[in-house]
Design an enzyme around this catalytic site. Structure first.
Site, PDB file in Angstrom:
ATOM      1  N   LYS A  11       0.852  -1.208   0.000  1.00  0.00           N
ATOM      2  CA  LYS A  11       0.000   0.000   0.000  1.00  0.00           C
ATOM      3  C   LYS A  11       0.887   1.258   0.000  1.00  0.00           C
ATOM      4  CE  LYS A  11      -3.684  -2.734   2.010  1.00  0.00           C
ATOM      5  NZ  LYS A  11      -4.870  -2.813   2.838  1.00  0.00           N
ATOM      6  N   HIS A  94      -8.532  -3.005  -6.276  1.00  0.00           N
ATOM      7  CA  HIS A  94      -8.473  -3.153  -4.822  1.00  0.00           C
ATOM      8  C   HIS A  94      -9.616  -2.348  -4.196  1.00  0.00           C
ATOM      9  CE1 HIS A  94      -7.125  -2.880  -0.681  1.00  0.00           C
ATOM     10  NE2 HIS A  94      -6.370  -3.939  -0.931  1.00  0.00           N
ATOM     11  N   GLU A 164     -11.191 -10.211  -1.194  1.00  0.00           N
ATOM     12  CA  GLU A 164     -10.880  -9.417  -0.015  1.00  0.00           C
ATOM     13  C   GLU A 164     -12.157  -8.776   0.513  1.00  0.00           C
ATOM     14  OE1 GLU A 164      -6.402  -8.283  -0.032  1.00  0.00           O
ATOM     15  OE2 GLU A 164      -7.540  -6.697  -1.000  1.00  0.00           O
ATOM     16  N   GLY A 170      -7.479  -4.792   7.103  1.00  0.00           N
ATOM     17  CA  GLY A 170      -6.866  -3.875   8.058  1.00  0.00           C
ATOM     18  C   GLY A 170      -7.595  -3.784   9.392  1.00  0.00           C
TER      19      GLY A 170
HETATM   20  P1  13P Z   1      -4.511  -6.387   5.586  1.00  0.00           P
HETATM   21  O1  13P Z   1      -3.753  -7.686   5.449  1.00  0.00           O
HETATM   22  O2  13P Z   1      -3.710  -5.315   6.248  1.00  0.00           O
HETATM   23  O3  13P Z   1      -5.852  -6.611   6.225  1.00  0.00           O
HETATM   24  O4  13P Z   1      -4.797  -5.841   4.107  1.00  0.00           O
HETATM   25  C1  13P Z   1      -5.332  -6.698   3.185  1.00  0.00           C
HETATM   26  C2  13P Z   1      -5.266  -6.066   1.851  1.00  0.00           C
HETATM   27  O5  13P Z   1      -5.959  -5.107   1.569  1.00  0.00           O
HETATM   28  C3  13P Z   1      -4.304  -6.600   0.877  1.00  0.00           C
HETATM   29  O6  13P Z   1      -4.526  -6.085  -0.385  1.00  0.00           O
END
Ligand code: 13P
Length: 254
Positions: A11, A94, A164, A170
């Site tokens: 990110k 995403h 996801e 997160g």
């Molecule tokens: P996290 O693993 O921090 O929850 O994020 C997942 C994500 O968005 C991966 O693209």
């Protein structure tokens, strides 16, 4: 059986120096995670340096986004042609792009097509919000994201799809492997199968959302889950390597 893929989505984290150090750390610790295919996705500006840091190893690189046009007056954007030679993969659609930057399925579809045309492997991300899940719309919505994201695509060689759920990103609250598998086998797997037939059997399906070394093996134990798209934990070399090792073992590839 599709490849076991562990992709780290860094990110908007890491300076250039931090990105290189992290990539070097992952490279150094790679022994033991050999059965999994590792993909590091740093910010654009660190792609070249990270690629240098992993050159000669089995680690590959990916971008986190791109524009669908070749070139032109699109201030601040990066095209697929510009990414060629810098990375093998590109994360597209995403949920942060969808939610914070207004990306629609139609736009994401243009990006997916541009990625294929430029020999980049798209990691197409799909997933529902908590509100959509609670309204009983998760499966239908995810199936639609897959359908629209891949509309007009005929050859899916290189495609990766990541499920996801937005509520698990997160938050430290991962989906259970069973909840993830229900969507991945059902909404995603069946949609891919109906669109692309047997070729869909080669598409790695990744789970993403609060994956860590403690829960990775549980996801990989599901037949329809072939790896992970990791956010926070991918900023630690030891953690992403542990996740890769544990998932490769659970898949019988480690
Ligand atoms: P996290 O693993 O921090 O929850 O994020 C997942 C994500 O968005 C991966 O693209």
């Amino acid at each position: 059986m599709p490849q076991t893929v562990i992709a780290g989505n860094w990110k908007m984290n890491t300076t250039l120096a931090e990105a290189v150090a992290l990539a070097q750390g992952v490279r150094k610790g790679l022994t033991g995670a050999g059965g999994a295919h590792l993909v590091l996705c740093p910010p654009f500006i660190s792609l070249a340096a990270v690629q240098d840091a992993v050159r000669g190893s089995a680690i590959q690189t990916g971008a986190q986004n791109m524009h669908f046009e070749k070139s032109g007056a699109f201030t601040g954007e990066v095209s697929a042609a510009m990414l060629q030679g810098l990375c093998q993969y590109v994360i597209l659609g995403h949920s942060e792009r969808r939610q914070l930057f207004g990306e629609t399925d139609t736009l994401i579809n243009k990006k997916v097509q541009a990625a294929f045309q430029n020999d980049l492997k798209p990691i197409l991300c799909v997933g529902e919000t908590l509100e959509q899940r609670e309204a009983g719309r998760a499966a239908a919505l995810v199936a639609e994201q897959v359908r629209q994201g891949l509309n007009g695509v005929s050859n899916i060689t290189g495609l990766v799809v990541a499920y996801e759920p937005v509520w698990a990103i997160g938050t430290g609250k991962a989906a259970t492997p069973e909840i993830a598998a229900e969507i991945m086998d059902g909404a995603i797997g069946k949609t891919l199968q109906s669109m692309f037939g047997t070729a869909s059997g080669q598409v790695p399906l990744l789970y993403g959302g609060s994956v860590n070394p403690g829960n990775a093996a549980g996801f990989a134990a599901q037949k329809c889950i072939h790896g992970a798209l990791v956010g926070g934990a991918s900023l630690r070399a030891d953690q992403v390597l542990d996740i890769a090792r544990l998932m490769a073992q659970a898949k019988g590839a480690g």
